[in-house]
Design a protein around this motif. Structure first.
Motif, PDB file in Angstrom:
ATOM      1  N   SER A  62       0.875  -1.176   0.000  1.00  0.00           N
ATOM      2  CA  SER A  62       0.000   0.000   0.000  1.00  0.00           C
ATOM      3  C   SER A  62       0.911   1.223   0.000  1.00  0.00           C
ATOM      4  O   SER A  62       1.866   1.288   0.771  1.00  0.00           O
ATOM      5  CB  SER A  62      -0.889   0.006   1.243  1.00  0.00           C
ATOM      6  N   LEU A  63       0.618   2.179  -0.871  1.00  0.00           N
ATOM      7  CA  LEU A  63       1.461   3.361  -1.023  1.00  0.00           C
ATOM      8  C   LEU A  63       1.008   4.494  -0.111  1.00  0.00           C
ATOM      9  O   LEU A  63      -0.186   4.771   0.004  1.00  0.00           O
ATOM     10  CB  LEU A  63       1.434   3.848  -2.469  1.00  0.00           C
ATOM     11  N   MET A  64       1.960   5.163   0.510  1.00  0.00           N
ATOM     12  CA  MET A  64       1.647   6.341   1.330  1.00  0.00           C
ATOM     13  C   MET A  64       1.469   7.539   0.392  1.00  0.00           C
ATOM     14  O   MET A  64       2.399   7.909  -0.324  1.00  0.00           O
ATOM     15  CB  MET A  64       2.782   6.615   2.319  1.00  0.00           C
ATOM     16  N   THR A  65       0.277   8.122   0.381  1.00  0.00           N
ATOM     17  CA  THR A  65      -0.027   9.248  -0.495  1.00  0.00           C
ATOM     18  C   THR A  65      -1.190  10.050   0.076  1.00  0.00           C
ATOM     19  O   THR A  65      -1.928   9.567   0.933  1.00  0.00           O
ATOM     20  CB  THR A  65      -0.356   8.763  -1.918  1.00  0.00           C
ATOM     21  N   ASP A  66      -1.363  11.274  -0.405  1.00  0.00           N
ATOM     22  CA  ASP A  66      -2.449  12.149   0.042  1.00  0.00           C
ATOM     23  C   ASP A  66      -3.643  12.131  -0.914  1.00  0.00           C
ATOM     24  O   ASP A  66      -4.518  12.976  -0.826  1.00  0.00           O
ATOM     25  CB  ASP A  66      -1.946  13.585   0.176  1.00  0.00           C
ATOM     26  N   ILE A  67      -3.701  11.180  -1.815  1.00  0.00           N
ATOM     27  CA  ILE A  67      -4.777  11.118  -2.803  1.00  0.00           C
ATOM     28  C   ILE A  67      -6.141  10.912  -2.141  1.00  0.00           C
ATOM     29  O   ILE A  67      -7.133  11.502  -2.526  1.00  0.00           O
ATOM     30  CB  ILE A  67      -4.517   9.980  -3.821  1.00  0.00           C
ATOM     31  N   SER A  68      -6.183  10.064  -1.119  1.00  0.00           N
ATOM     32  CA  SER A  68      -7.439   9.688  -0.485  1.00  0.00           C
ATOM     33  C   SER A  68      -7.165   9.282   0.957  1.00  0.00           C
ATOM     34  O   SER A  68      -6.019   9.219   1.384  1.00  0.00           O
ATOM     35  CB  SER A  68      -8.047   8.505  -1.260  1.00  0.00           C
ATOM     36  N   ASP A  69      -8.233   8.986   1.709  1.00  0.00           N
ATOM     37  CA  ASP A  69      -8.017   8.469   3.060  1.00  0.00           C
ATOM     38  C   ASP A  69      -7.701   6.978   3.041  1.00  0.00           C
ATOM     39  O   ASP A  69      -7.347   6.396   4.044  1.00  0.00           O
ATOM     40  CB  ASP A  69      -9.216   8.766   3.956  1.00  0.00           C
ATOM     41  N   HIS A  70      -7.822   6.350   1.880  1.00  0.00           N
ATOM     42  CA  HIS A  70      -7.414   4.953   1.704  1.00  0.00           C
ATOM     43  C   HIS A  70      -6.142   4.909   0.867  1.00  0.00           C
ATOM     44  O   HIS A  70      -5.997   5.653  -0.098  1.00  0.00           O
ATOM     45  CB  HIS A  70      -8.506   4.144   1.009  1.00  0.00           C
ATOM     46  N   LEU A  71      -5.226   4.042   1.252  1.00  0.00           N
ATOM     47  CA  LEU A  71      -3.957   3.930   0.543  1.00  0.00           C
ATOM     48  C   LEU A  71      -4.135   3.120  -0.742  1.00  0.00           C
ATOM     49  O   LEU A  71      -4.792   2.081  -0.727  1.00  0.00           O
ATOM     50  CB  LEU A  71      -2.925   3.243   1.446  1.00  0.00           C
ATOM     51  N   PRO A  72      -3.545   3.581  -1.852  1.00  0.00           N
ATOM     52  CA  PRO A  72      -3.627   2.801  -3.089  1.00  0.00           C
ATOM     53  C   PRO A  72      -2.834   1.512  -2.955  1.00  0.00           C
ATOM     54  O   PRO A  72      -1.755   1.492  -2.378  1.00  0.00           O
ATOM     55  CB  PRO A  72      -3.006   3.713  -4.149  1.00  0.00           C
ATOM     56  N   ALA A  73      -3.367   0.433  -3.483  1.00  0.00           N
ATOM     57  CA  ALA A  73      -2.694  -0.862  -3.465  1.00  0.00           C
ATOM     58  C   ALA A  73      -1.994  -1.083  -4.803  1.00  0.00           C
ATOM     59  O   ALA A  73      -2.538  -0.755  -5.862  1.00  0.00           O
ATOM     60  CB  ALA A  73      -3.701  -1.972  -3.217  1.00  0.00           C
ATOM     61  N   VAL A  74      -0.773  -1.613  -4.734  1.00  0.00           N
ATOM     62  CA  VAL A  74      -0.022  -1.963  -5.946  1.00  0.00           C
ATOM     63  C   VAL A  74       0.401  -3.422  -5.844  1.00  0.00           C
ATOM     64  O   VAL A  74       0.570  -3.956  -4.755  1.00  0.00           O
ATOM     65  CB  VAL A  74       1.214  -1.064  -6.165  1.00  0.00           C
ATOM     66  N   CYS A  75       0.579  -4.031  -6.999  1.00  0.00           N
ATOM     67  CA  CYS A  75       0.963  -5.436  -7.031  1.00  0.00           C
ATOM     68  C   CYS A  75       1.909  -5.662  -8.207  1.00  0.00           C
ATOM     69  O   CYS A  75       1.654  -5.197  -9.318  1.00  0.00           O
ATOM     70  CB  CYS A  75      -0.290  -6.292  -7.186  1.00  0.00           C
ATOM     71  N   PHE A  76       3.002  -6.367  -7.946  1.00  0.00           N
ATOM     72  CA  PHE A  76       3.968  -6.720  -8.976  1.00  0.00           C
ATOM     73  C   PHE A  76       4.004  -8.241  -9.081  1.00  0.00           C
ATOM     74  O   PHE A  76       4.133  -8.935  -8.069  1.00  0.00           O
ATOM     75  CB  PHE A  76       5.367  -6.205  -8.625  1.00  0.00           C
ATOM     76  N   ILE A  77       3.890  -8.746 -10.291  1.00  0.00           N
ATOM     77  CA  ILE A  77       3.906 -10.187 -10.508  1.00  0.00           C
ATOM     78  C   ILE A  77       5.138 -10.528 -11.336  1.00  0.00           C
ATOM     79  O   ILE A  77       5.337 -10.007 -12.432  1.00  0.00           O
ATOM     80  CB  ILE A  77       2.624 -10.655 -11.217  1.00  0.00           C
ATOM     81  N   PHE A  78       5.968 -11.409 -10.793  1.00  0.00           N
ATOM     82  CA  PHE A  78       7.196 -11.845 -11.446  1.00  0.00           C
ATOM     83  C   PHE A  78       7.047 -13.311 -11.817  1.00  0.00           C
ATOM     84  O   PHE A  78       6.674 -14.129 -10.982  1.00  0.00           O
ATOM     85  CB  PHE A  78       8.406 -11.683 -10.522  1.00  0.00           C
TER      86      PHE A  78
END
Length: 82
Positions: A62-78
């Motif tokens: 989950s990324l720390m950002t001021d976009i929203s009160d919920h943190l954006p989730a990111v996923c990397f698949i290798f």
């Protein structure tokens, strides 16, 4: 559905059991940016993936950002096939 409330809500456990044969949640920590406390945390922001074999590695965060009160989730698949 808040995945942190699996013990107190039967339908959340049922959903995860249904997903267990094909989909796995990648985020496992609360995802609220503002005022994270035990009584206000939720885990409703998630990415579900399907693992095909042991050559697949999944990293998520989950990324720390001021976009929203919920943190954006990111996923990397290798995919590392010899």
């Amino acid at each position: 559905m808040d995945l942190l409330n699996i013990e107190s809500h039967k339908h959340i456990a049922e959903l995860l059991n249904m997903f267990a044969s094909s989909l796995i949640p990648t985020i496992n920590k609360p995802s609220r940016r503002v005022c994270i406390t035990h009584s206000t945390t939720t885990l409703i922001d998630n990415i579900y993936v399907k693992f095909y074999d042991f050559h697949t590695t999944v990293k998520s965060a989950s990324l720390m950002t001021d976009i929203s009160d919920h943190l954006p989730a990111v996923c990397f698949i290798f995919y590392n096939k010899p």
